[in-house]
Enzyme design. Sequence first.
Site, PDB file in Angstrom:
ATOM      1  N   HIS A  85      25.588  34.465  19.268  1.00  0.00           N
ATOM      2  CA  HIS A  85      24.948  33.151  19.259  1.00  0.00           C
ATOM      3  C   HIS A  85      26.003  32.112  18.901  1.00  0.00           C
ATOM      4  O   HIS A  85      27.026  32.428  18.264  1.00  0.00           O
ATOM      5  CB  HIS A  85      23.823  33.103  18.232  1.00  0.00           C
ATOM      6  CG  HIS A  85      22.635  33.924  18.609  1.00  0.00           C
ATOM      7  ND1 HIS A  85      21.411  33.775  17.992  1.00  0.00           N
ATOM      8  CD2 HIS A  85      22.466  34.918  19.519  1.00  0.00           C
ATOM      9  CE1 HIS A  85      20.546  34.623  18.510  1.00  0.00           C
ATOM     10  NE2 HIS A  85      21.175  35.327  19.442  1.00  0.00           N
ATOM     11  N   GLU A  87      26.077  29.848  16.654  1.00  0.00           N
ATOM     12  CA  GLU A  87      26.317  29.728  15.218  1.00  0.00           C
ATOM     13  C   GLU A  87      27.214  30.851  14.706  1.00  0.00           C
ATOM     14  O   GLU A  87      28.144  30.618  13.928  1.00  0.00           O
ATOM     15  CB  GLU A  87      24.989  29.785  14.436  1.00  0.00           C
ATOM     16  CG  GLU A  87      24.000  28.707  14.812  1.00  0.00           C
ATOM     17  CD  GLU A  87      22.983  29.177  15.853  1.00  0.00           C
ATOM     18  OE1 GLU A  87      23.389  29.729  16.905  1.00  0.00           O
ATOM     19  OE2 GLU A  87      21.779  28.983  15.623  1.00  0.00           O
ATOM     20  N   CYS A 115      18.048  31.021  14.313  1.00  0.00           N
ATOM     21  CA  CYS A 115      17.190  32.206  14.207  1.00  0.00           C
ATOM     22  C   CYS A 115      17.459  32.907  12.863  1.00  0.00           C
ATOM     23  O   CYS A 115      18.315  32.488  12.089  1.00  0.00           O
ATOM     24  CB  CYS A 115      17.464  33.157  15.370  1.00  0.00           C
ATOM     25  SG  CYS A 115      19.085  33.965  15.277  1.00  0.00           S
ATOM     26  N   CYS A 118      21.145  34.117  12.465  1.00  0.00           N
ATOM     27  CA  CYS A 118      22.088  33.035  12.214  1.00  0.00           C
ATOM     28  C   CYS A 118      21.880  32.419  10.826  1.00  0.00           C
ATOM     29  O   CYS A 118      22.854  32.084  10.148  1.00  0.00           O
ATOM     30  CB  CYS A 118      21.972  31.983  13.306  1.00  0.00           C
ATOM     31  SG  CYS A 118      22.491  32.635  14.923  1.00  0.00           S
TER      32      CYS A 118
END
Length: 181
Positions: A85, A87, A115, A118
């Site tokens: 992701h 992040e 999420c 993260c």
Amino acid sequence: MISRAVARNARAAAPESAPHHLVVFWRPMTDSGKADRIFMEAALEQARLAAERGEVPVGAVVVIENRIVCRSGNRTITDCDPTAHAEIAALREAATEIGNHRVLDATLYVTIEPCVMCAGAMIQARIGRLVYGADDPKGGAVRSCFSLLDHTQLNHRVEVTSGVLAEEAAALLKEFFATRR
């Protein structure tokens, strides 16, 4: 977020007449709203680049002392990695850049509410602040589905600012998914 060095210097510079329980903080006044918009624009650019690669358009930048130390967009398809992701990629790069797995006093700017994975990474990295754009009603772990960063049993707290350029971030996602339907 005031750095530890600034806090130490402020304590040392406190007048002798100040009560011992009082800590005086000094920090130059900045237009944090303007800075947040500028750094979120950089995250939105990373989201656009991710979309061009066929990735879900999420972008992130890590800022330390008003300087972008790294930028990333989603890379899950590109890297064939479900943890890639924006992040996570940004936090990994920031840790490498500063030479420490703790990314203290950093602000993470991300285009959509993080999420659970993260948010957990932010806690482990000990970032000081999260600024995000649009809420994620289907998977957000900051306030939409969960409030992970506010959990009382966690050993670290992250200051959160939400809604910065939210319309632009939401529009990128909406446009991306509309072209796939």
